[in-house]
Design a protein around this motif. Structure first.
Motif, short mmCIF file in Angstrom:
data_model
loop_
_atom_site.label_atom_id
_atom_site.label_comp_id
_atom_site.label_asym_id
_atom_site.label_seq_id
_atom_site.Cartn_x
_atom_site.Cartn_y
_atom_site.Cartn_z
N TYR A 101 0.84 -1.18 0.00
CA TYR A 101 0.00 0.00 0.00
C TYR A 101 0.89 1.24 0.00
O TYR A 101 2.00 1.23 0.52
CB TYR A 101 -0.88 0.04 1.26
N GLN B 12 0.77 5.42 1.10
CA GLN B 12 0.04 6.42 1.88
C GLN B 12 0.69 7.77 1.69
O GLN B 12 1.88 7.96 1.97
CB GLN B 12 0.04 6.05 3.37
N ASN C 166 -1.42 12.52 5.47
CA ASN C 166 -2.78 12.77 5.96
C ASN C 166 -3.86 12.11 5.10
O ASN C 166 -4.98 12.62 5.00
CB ASN C 166 -3.05 14.26 6.07
N GLN C 167 -3.53 11.01 4.50
CA GLN C 167 -4.50 10.27 3.71
C GLN C 167 -4.53 8.81 4.13
O GLN C 167 -3.66 8.33 4.86
CB GLN C 167 -4.17 10.38 2.22
N GLY C 168 -5.53 8.11 3.66
CA GLY C 168 -5.63 6.69 3.92
C GLY C 168 -4.69 5.91 3.02
O GLY C 168 -3.79 6.48 2.39
N LEU C 169 -4.89 4.61 2.96
CA LEU C 169 -4.02 3.75 2.19
C LEU C 169 -4.61 3.44 0.82
O LEU C 169 -5.81 3.20 0.70
CB LEU C 169 -3.78 2.43 2.92
N LEU D 214 -4.15 0.78 -2.39
CA LEU D 214 -3.54 -0.48 -2.77
C LEU D 214 -2.70 -0.31 -4.03
O LEU D 214 -3.19 0.19 -5.05
CB LEU D 214 -4.62 -1.54 -3.00
N PHE E 188 3.70 0.70 2.71
CA PHE E 188 3.49 -0.35 3.69
C PHE E 188 3.30 -1.70 2.99
O PHE E 188 2.51 -1.82 2.07
CB PHE E 188 2.25 -0.08 4.54
N PHE F 225 0.63 -5.21 9.22
CA PHE F 225 1.44 -4.30 8.44
C PHE F 225 2.88 -4.29 8.92
O PHE F 225 3.17 -4.49 10.10
CB PHE F 225 0.90 -2.87 8.55
N GLY G 271 6.43 -1.98 9.30
CA GLY G 271 6.64 -0.68 9.92
C GLY G 271 6.60 0.50 8.97
O GLY G 271 6.54 1.64 9.41
N GLY G 272 6.61 0.22 7.68
CA GLY G 272 6.54 1.29 6.70
C GLY G 272 7.92 1.76 6.26
O GLY G 272 8.91 1.68 7.01
#
Lengths: 117, 112
Positions: free
Chosen positions: B36, B38, B41-44, B46, B90, B102, B104-105
């Motif tokens: 994913y 990101q 300040n936004q969602g994920l 795909l 992620f 998930f 850790g990014g």
């Protein structure tokens, strides 16, 4: 298709008050929705799984009496942070699974930033 | 139980250079794997997913990932980085009940 919305996108509240966050699947029905919390510069941590018409399943360490989840319809789940404190300040993200879709892909909302002062 | 490790919390590349974001997973069952993206300040969103079949998976925005069972890896690549690729990425593995775990990014920075 497969759009998930969250409302509000951001909210500031005073310590001790409660805040409700809505998660809606706009063009599909979702029997299952998930709630995540993301602290700054960190990954998403699953808080709970919300199933329509039944009680939510909370992950270990998440206080179910503090984070109330209601999934009253196939398109809406709500997360209420009760008696919020500054340490509850975070980015809350929901996701939803299309109940009638061909896959069990999670569709994510845009997130809600909560700041507790 | 599932777990995901993303090596490198920050990766910096020059515009036009190869992007390689590393992901290793642990799963007790054949994994479903996801990447994913990101933006702030936004969602994920795909990028791509692996369920079964072809191990090289192509996603949106020119990204692809290869599932290597022997290495328990699912690294994300893009031949040529663009400034708009700068974001948080992620890796995730799906477990029972469609729950995602998930990593850790990895924050990707693209230098002009």
């Amino acid at each position: 298709g497969a759009v998930v919305s969250q409302h509000p996108s951001w909210v500031i509240c005073k310590s001790g008050t409660s805040v409700k966050i809505e998660c809606r699947s706009l063009d599909f029905q979702a029997t299952t929705m998930f709630w995540y919390r993301q602290f700054p510069k960190q990954s998403l941590m699953l808080m709970a799984t919300s199933n329509e018409g039944s009680k939510a399943t909370y992950e270990q360490g998440v206080e179910k009496d503090k984070f109330l989840i209601n999934h009253a319809s196939l398109t809406l789940s709500t997360l209420t942070v009760t008696s919020a404190h500054p340490e509850d300040s975070s980015f809350y993200i929901c996701s939803a699974i299309d109940a009638f879709g061909m896959s069990y892909e999670q569709y994510f909302g845009p997130g809600t930033r909560l700041t507790v002062t | 139980a599932q777990s995901v490790t993303q090596l490198g919390s920050h990766v910096s590349v020059s515009e036009g250079a190869l992007v390689l974001l590393r992901c290793n997973y642990s799963s007790s069952v054949p994994p479903y794997l996801f990447w994913y993206v990101q933006y702030p300040n936004q969602g994920l969103q795909l990028l791509l997913k692996y369920t079964t079949g072809a191990t090289l998976v192509k996603g949106i925005n020119g990204f692809e990932a290869e599932f290597k069972k022997s290495e328990t890896s699912f690294h994300l690549t893009k031949p040529s980085a663009h400034m708009s690729d700068a974001a948080e990425y992620f890796c995730a593995v799906e477990g029972a009940g469609n729950m995602l775990t998930f990593g850790g990014g990895t924050r990707l920075m693209v230098k002009p």
